[in-house]
Write a protein that holds these residues in place. Sequence first.
Motif, short mmCIF file in Angstrom:
data_model
loop_
_atom_site.label_atom_id
_atom_site.label_comp_id
_atom_site.label_asym_id
_atom_site.label_seq_id
_atom_site.Cartn_x
_atom_site.Cartn_y
_atom_site.Cartn_z
N TYR A 71 0.81 -1.21 0.00
CA TYR A 71 0.00 0.00 0.00
C TYR A 71 0.85 1.27 0.00
N ASP A 72 0.50 2.23 -0.84
CA ASP A 72 1.14 3.53 -0.69
C ASP A 72 0.54 4.19 0.55
N PRO A 73 1.20 5.23 1.07
CA PRO A 73 0.78 5.76 2.39
C PRO A 73 -0.70 6.13 2.46
N LEU A 74 -1.23 6.78 1.42
CA LEU A 74 -2.62 7.21 1.49
C LEU A 74 -3.55 6.00 1.54
N ARG A 75 -3.26 5.01 0.71
CA ARG A 75 -4.12 3.83 0.71
C ARG A 75 -3.97 3.03 1.99
N LEU A 76 -2.77 3.03 2.58
CA LEU A 76 -2.60 2.35 3.85
C LEU A 76 -3.43 3.04 4.93
N ALA A 77 -3.43 4.38 4.90
CA ALA A 77 -4.26 5.11 5.86
C ALA A 77 -5.72 4.76 5.64
N GLY A 78 -6.10 4.55 4.38
CA GLY A 78 -7.47 4.16 4.07
C GLY A 78 -7.78 2.76 4.58
N PHE A 79 -6.80 1.89 4.46
CA PHE A 79 -6.97 0.53 4.98
C PHE A 79 -7.24 0.59 6.50
N GLU A 80 -6.45 1.42 7.18
CA GLU A 80 -6.63 1.53 8.63
C GLU A 80 -8.00 2.12 8.98
N THR A 81 -8.44 3.07 8.18
CA THR A 81 -9.78 3.63 8.40
C THR A 81 -10.85 2.56 8.21
N TYR A 82 -10.67 1.75 7.17
CA TYR A 82 -11.60 0.65 6.88
C TYR A 82 -11.69 -0.30 8.07
N VAL A 83 -10.51 -0.66 8.61
CA VAL A 83 -10.47 -1.59 9.74
C VAL A 83 -11.09 -0.96 10.99
N GLN A 84 -10.71 0.28 11.27
CA GLN A 84 -11.12 0.88 12.53
C GLN A 84 -12.60 1.22 12.57
N ASN A 85 -13.20 1.37 11.41
CA ASN A 85 -14.64 1.62 11.40
C ASN A 85 -15.44 0.34 11.22
N GLY A 86 -14.73 -0.78 11.17
CA GLY A 86 -15.43 -2.07 11.14
C GLY A 86 -16.19 -2.35 9.86
N CYS A 87 -15.73 -1.82 8.73
CA CYS A 87 -16.44 -2.08 7.47
C CYS A 87 -16.56 -3.58 7.19
N TYR A 88 -15.55 -4.33 7.71
CA TYR A 88 -15.54 -5.78 7.46
C TYR A 88 -16.71 -6.52 8.10
N VAL A 89 -17.44 -5.90 9.03
CA VAL A 89 -18.56 -6.64 9.62
C VAL A 89 -19.73 -6.76 8.63
N CYS A 90 -19.76 -5.93 7.61
CA CYS A 90 -20.84 -6.01 6.62
C CYS A 90 -20.36 -6.34 5.21
N HIS A 91 -19.08 -6.14 4.92
CA HIS A 91 -18.58 -6.36 3.56
C HIS A 91 -17.48 -7.39 3.56
N GLN A 94 -10.67 2.56 -4.17
CA GLN A 94 -10.41 2.61 -5.61
C GLN A 94 -9.24 1.73 -6.04
N GLY A 95 -8.42 1.32 -5.07
CA GLY A 95 -7.31 0.44 -5.43
C GLY A 95 -7.67 -1.03 -5.36
N LEU A 96 -8.80 -1.34 -4.70
CA LEU A 96 -9.16 -2.75 -4.48
C LEU A 96 -9.42 -3.48 -5.80
N GLY A 97 -8.72 -4.58 -5.98
CA GLY A 97 -8.91 -5.37 -7.20
C GLY A 97 -8.13 -4.81 -8.37
N ILE A 98 -7.42 -3.69 -8.17
CA ILE A 98 -6.61 -3.12 -9.25
C ILE A 98 -5.16 -3.09 -8.80
N LYS A 99 -4.91 -2.34 -7.74
CA LYS A 99 -3.52 -2.17 -7.32
C LYS A 99 -2.96 -3.41 -6.63
N ASN A 100 -3.85 -4.23 -6.04
CA ASN A 100 -3.33 -5.42 -5.36
C ASN A 100 -3.43 -6.66 -6.24
N THR A 101 -3.73 -6.44 -7.52
CA THR A 101 -3.89 -7.58 -8.42
C THR A 101 -2.81 -7.51 -9.49
N PRO A 102 -2.15 -8.64 -9.73
CA PRO A 102 -1.07 -8.63 -10.72
C PRO A 102 -1.58 -8.20 -12.10
#
Lengths: 217, 486
Positions: free
Chosen positions: A53-73, A197-205
Amino acid sequence: MSSRYKYFEAIEKHAWLLGILTAIFLSFGGLAEVLPLFVAANKVEAPEDVEPYDPLRLAGFETYVQNGCYVCHSQMIRHLGFETARYGQHSTAEESVYDRPMQWGSKRTGPDLARVGGKYTDEWHREHLKDPRSVVPSSNMPRYNWLEDKDIDAKRLQGSMRAMQRLGAPYTDEDIEQAAKAVEGKTQMDALIAYLQGLGIKNTPKSNPKAKEVPAS
Amino acid sequence: MQTQETYNDHVVRLFLLASVVWGLIGMSVGVFIAAELYWPNIDLNFPALTFSRLRPDHTFGVIFAFGGSALMGTCFYVVQRTGHVRLAYSKLAEFVFWGWQLSCVLSMLTMPFGLTQGKEYAEPEWWIDILIAIVWVAFAVVFFATLARRRIRHIYVANWYYGAFIIAVGMMHVVNNLALPVAMTRSVPIYSGVVDAMVQWWYGHNAVAFILTAGFLGMMYYFVPRQAQRPLWSYRFSIINFWALISVYMWAGAHHLMYTALPDWVQSVGMAFSLILVMPSWGSSANGLLTFNGVWHKLKDDAAAKFMVLSLIFYGAATMEGSIMAVKTVNTLSHYTEWTVAHVHSGSLGWVAMITIGSLYAMAPRVLGQEIHSKKAMEAHFWLHLCGTLIYVIAMWSAGIIQGLMWREIDADGSLVYSFLASFETIKPFFALRWFGGCLVLTGMVLMAWNLWHTASRARRETLEPIPVPTSDPVYGEVETQASPN
Ligand code: HEM
Ligand code: HEM
């Protein structure tokens, strides 16, 4: 009582024996399953053209985790025809090598997000996160408008990068140094959108072009 | 003259109180988040009340705070009664109580504010995890030291389950939570991606196995024979089930990750062991139920016994359902849907909550030296809880199956028939029904709190006499350990 039962009786009468045997029996399953995976996991390497992850996307990852988005998605498209028809190519182990913790999820109150990147515009995401019902009237997703007022803690972000570097992510010291500048003036909302916006693009070969075809759902 | 040794029921009473309070809190949060899924704007746009931030407070609150306190309290009660001995290290036992309450309060207060590891069922941050680990070691010391001092040589089977619960949870907690701390608000797990997924579900599944199953089986194996006033139907059978359960459960975690990027062989192993698992599960369920053979008439006017019998039926049903859901083809339908939520709550509201409530009603008169204040309220609680649970489970079960079927519907030319949104709109009414079921359950809990409060306040007025430990020479045998009076 049969004489062989005597040996068993020993367990029933000695607390330490009972405790040790319990621990041994418990360990089998965990070891048998998790250990081989550790070995296999060392082989799951990020493909060359996937960067952490570049820094901005990593910060986004942390926001995703800390707000618990994973409980619904979820972020795990299964190997099943009706799943790949809806969400795109099935998810692979390589795609989450930089996710600590992984965000596969276990419940879809909302749709899977593994390949949501590029499917909507940034503006759509902003509107949707601020007030989901303004774009999807029947949605029950909560409003996250307050993320626009939250700054990114650059110090902490650099700390996370350093920890990941220690665990094997290919960040250079320079990357970490410059992270503070990369997120300057950005809000958690900006970071979250960049992450989505990086999901499925930036982490995919890139060598896996099928993954980028996003079907309509 | 030697002073008479007495049971340490003080710490048991504290845990009893704590579990009732946490039950109320955890289930109130459950009812609130259930309402949010139907009326999303009731979070008042306050970040900490957002569904996704509050949901861990529900799962942690009911599993660890409510379930954990009930397990620790009954464990301390049972290990004294079945060993004819006072609890070891009273001070340390008190530390276990306050340490555990502190861990729960800290977790519940930090998670909604974004201090979370983001690992399901292990959300609290690293510094709370360390506190939990310390308290857990203290808990183990008190338990095993008391066992070591027991006067009855034979270790009664309930203690086996409690022991396995303590050892397993300690191991899992440490392994799953290994992380590099970055700040008070963030830590980076040492596992990533697929390994994290396996470790996470090895943990998540065994949290179910050793907290929600083995721990509560310990409770069941003591309080069911006690309430039926009959020896366990088959003692040998309970021992066989014990070894089968603890050696099979740990293998089954992979059924949470079917058709994912987890290697195929791990998924198949997970499925096979999940199928085997139904046998020890039904074994315990049958053993408990058959213990009531010959005394079924007691059910008529004993609400505590009613709770226990129903809990065993739900336990049998939820484990059978679980094994079916672990079949790969069934899992393609159920995974990610409300069916999982239905399964979870037939296990948790049906089995876990009912056996706990039954045991609390059975234990309270003994540790408080008073009859329960109102038998009518107990009876009403039973029916509220049962109806609420059935409404909840049936609603979510229907929703899950509808949802699963709509997701997989493909027409002749191979394209999907329903959008995600269409499936969501179809099941939305069931969310309201589930909320209503939850309200009934919560009302029952309020009734229980009121009832126990009055029972306790009468006890306080009439000052409690500590109960002496019977120190006469024990006789070896089964009946004596199972049905000994206090
Ligand atoms: C008043 C009673 C209760 C209500 C209204 C309630 C409501 C809920 C709701 C709305 C969810 C979220 C489901 C979703 O994300 O779609 C949930 C999840 C959960 N609840 Fe409850 N609950 C209640 C009691 C309990 C009890 C007593 C336990 C355990 C002892 C429990 C354990 C859980 C667990 C483990 C989950 C997570 C399920 C998953 O991840 O699949 N609940 N509950
Ligand atoms: C023989 C025993 C059991 C088996 C084989 C079993 C199997 C399963 C399966 C296959 C799932 C669905 C996983 C998925 O698709 O995501 C599941 C979920 C779950 N089960 Fe069970 N189950 C059993 C007993 C129980 C009991 C007694 C409880 C007690 C409360 C319980 C609590 C849960 C929870 C909390 C989850 C949800 C995890 C999550 O996704 O967050 N299970 N179980």
